[in-house]
Design an enzyme around this catalytic site. Structure first.
Site, PDB file in Angstrom:
ATOM      1  N   TYR A 140       1.039  -1.375  -0.201  1.00 16.56           N
ATOM      2  CA  TYR A 140       0.185   0.182  -0.238  1.00 16.56           C
ATOM      3  C   TYR A 140       0.610   1.262   0.097  1.00 16.56           C
ATOM      4  O   TYR A 140       1.712   1.806   0.882  1.00 16.56           O
ATOM      5  CB  TYR A 140      -0.922  -0.192   1.464  1.00 16.56           C
ATOM      6  CG  TYR A 140      -1.831   1.179   1.334  1.00 16.56           C
ATOM      7  CD1 TYR A 140      -3.060   1.084   0.640  1.00 16.56           C
ATOM      8  CD2 TYR A 140      -1.554   2.189   2.208  1.00 16.56           C
ATOM      9  CE1 TYR A 140      -3.826   2.699   0.518  1.00 16.56           C
ATOM     10  CE2 TYR A 140      -2.293   2.993   2.160  1.00 16.56           C
ATOM     11  CZ  TYR A 140      -3.147   3.605   1.721  1.00 16.56           C
ATOM     12  OH  TYR A 140      -4.414   4.757   2.155  1.00 16.56           O
ATOM     13  N   ASN A 212       7.343  -1.973   3.145  1.00 18.26           N
ATOM     14  CA  ASN A 212       6.763  -1.018   3.101  1.00 18.26           C
ATOM     15  C   ASN A 212       5.818  -1.323   5.039  1.00 18.26           C
ATOM     16  O   ASN A 212       5.336  -0.880   5.041  1.00 18.26           O
ATOM     17  CB  ASN A 212       5.480  -0.793   1.911  1.00 18.26           C
ATOM     18  CG  ASN A 212       4.474   0.446   1.766  1.00 18.26           C
ATOM     19  OD1 ASN A 212       5.191   1.251   1.990  1.00 18.26           O
ATOM     20  ND2 ASN A 212       3.166  -0.062   2.377  1.00 18.26           N
ATOM     21  N   SER A 242       3.316  -3.347   4.626  1.00 15.25           N
ATOM     22  CA  SER A 242       3.449  -4.545   4.266  1.00 15.25           C
ATOM     23  C   SER A 242       4.732  -4.890   3.784  1.00 15.25           C
ATOM     24  O   SER A 242       5.715  -4.237   3.738  1.00 15.25           O
ATOM     25  CB  SER A 242       2.473  -4.900   3.021  1.00 15.25           C
ATOM     26  OG  SER A 242       1.137  -5.090   3.739  1.00 15.25           O
ATOM     27  N   SER A 280       0.046  -5.718   8.365  1.00 10.87           N
ATOM     28  CA  SER A 280       0.608  -6.074   7.282  1.00 10.87           C
ATOM     29  C   SER A 280       0.240  -6.808   6.903  1.00 10.87           C
ATOM     30  O   SER A 280       0.156  -8.220   7.139  1.00 10.87           O
ATOM     31  CB  SER A 280       2.477  -6.013   8.217  1.00 10.87           C
ATOM     32  OG  SER A 280       3.394  -5.895   6.859  1.00 10.87           O
ATOM     33  N   GLY A 281       0.528  -7.315   5.499  1.00 10.53           N
ATOM     34  CA  GLY A 281       0.938  -7.795   4.558  1.00 10.53           C
ATOM     35  C   GLY A 281       2.250  -8.349   4.257  1.00 10.53           C
ATOM     36  O   GLY A 281       3.181  -8.162   3.601  1.00 10.53           O
TER      37      GLY A 281
END
Length: 367
Positions: A140, A212, A242, A280-281
């Site tokens: 993102y 990120n 993420s 978070s991914g």
């Protein structure tokens, strides 16, 4: 001017790197970028400012025919997307390039990559009942980019794919990493590699990250609590980012081994301090370019694959952790300051190299 990387600054990351200290040290791997930086001021959805892009990874380069790319997938925390991984989990391979972009551009990246595959592998798609399931991942960038304006177009994805090449890899504010934030500093794209010996032969492990993630207080470099010594100009109340980690190698591995390699990315990112935040991914893919063979539709009933004994993997796991960690720090060191658009007007600063070196000297990490 190209910024200095971790080793250029004298940071003593362990392990022997390949020629470029990049994912492109894995023979055959090509990487391309499209970077879009346009406009200033408060956000107007659909008009900008735009600070985004696409990163394209071609594990086998621009070959005329598709071949299985053996792979394994692991999600440490699933607040993110990586398409194509259901088949990776079931079959142990994928056939496409990998593209990384922003969260709201996964669809167009998937569409454009499918188009590229149909064009690139035209004879296979015209003669066989094949289907494309590209691997598209995201993080993102809405703090720095008009993400809701969906500025990534088909042409941007195609340009990243067509521009992919071997050699040195750009880092920081490039490609999908353009608008990313890492440990509340400017983040983005980072890469590193390691050379490992397997049965007396040298092989390569390469990593590329789109970083990120993380809060400033967590940031740790080579065991030094750097973030606690650099408390100024924080921008987040809680972790909301993420990280995508792509690991490539020319070591022959089975899919279950590649999944185990992908898991080690969690340890690699943990070395810089993150516990893997709830929002978070943290999504990881590992692939091997070894064991080249035709697509299953054109292959015989019985197949053979070469692979390393599971009991010999400890040096491989160690190299993966090292390269992931160094990739994150390279992303931080290459990034350049940007101004936020939501909220408007804050600075997301690039990490100060001189201040970082002062702290590292304080802890006797460098001379």
């Amino acid at each position: 001017m190209t910024k200095k990387r971790a080793r250029d600054l004298g940071l003593p990351f362990p392990g022997k790197t390949g020629e470029f200290n990049a994912l492109t040290d894995v023979p055959g791997v090509e990487i391309g970028f499209t970077t879009i930086i346009e406009g200033e001021g408060p956000v107007v959805i659909g008009k900008g400012p735009v600070r985004t892009g696409v990163t394209a990874i071609l594990p086998r380069g621009k070959k005329d025919g598709m071949q299985p790319i053996w792979a394994g997938f692991y999600s440490l925390n699933g607040n993110g997307e990586m398409t194509g991984v259901h088949w990776v989990n079931d079959a142990g391979y994928f056939l496409s390039p990998i593209c990384i972009t922003n969260t709201h551009s996964v669809g167009i990246a998937h569409h454009a990559t499918t188009k590229w595959m149909i064009q690139q592998y035209g004879e296979q798609f015209s003669q066989e009942h094949l289907w494309a399931m590209p691997v598209i991942a995201e993080t993102y960038d809405g703090v720095l980019n008009d993400i809701n304006g969906q500025h990534i177009l088909e042409e941007h994805v195609l340009s990243a794919l067509e521009s992919a090449k071997t050699g040195p890899v750009a880092e920081g504010n490039v490609g999908g990493g353009t608008g990313m934030i890492c440990y509340e500093f400017k983040g983005g794209t980072g890469t590193s590699s390691r050379i490992v010996s397997v049965n007396g032969e040298e092989h390569h492990i390469g990593v590329l990250v789109q970083a990120n993630f993380g809060l400033r207080d967590w940031l740790t470099i080579l065991g030094v609590p750097v973030g606690k010594h650099m408390p100024k100009e924080k921008i987040l109340d809680k972790e909301q980012g993420s990280i995508i980690v792509i690991i490539g190698t020319d070591i022959p591995m089975l899919p279950h081994q590649l999944r185990r390699v992908a898991k080690r990315a969690a340890i690699g990112i943990g070395r810089s301090g993150t516990p893997g935040g709830n929002s978070s991914g943290d999504i990881f893919l590992a692939f091997s370019t070894a064991n080249e063979m035709d697509i299953p539709q054109k292959s015989p009933d019985s197949l053979k694959m070469k692979f390393v004994n599971d009991d010999r993997f400890d040096p491989i796991y160690e190299a993966v952790c090292q390269a992931v960690d160094e990739s994150v720090i390279n992303a931080l060191l290459a990034a350049e300051t940007m101004t936020t658009i939501k909220p408007f007007g804050q600075k997301v600063h690039a990490i100060d190299h001189e201040e970082l070196l002062r702290i590292m000297r304080q802890y006797n990490r460098i001379g």
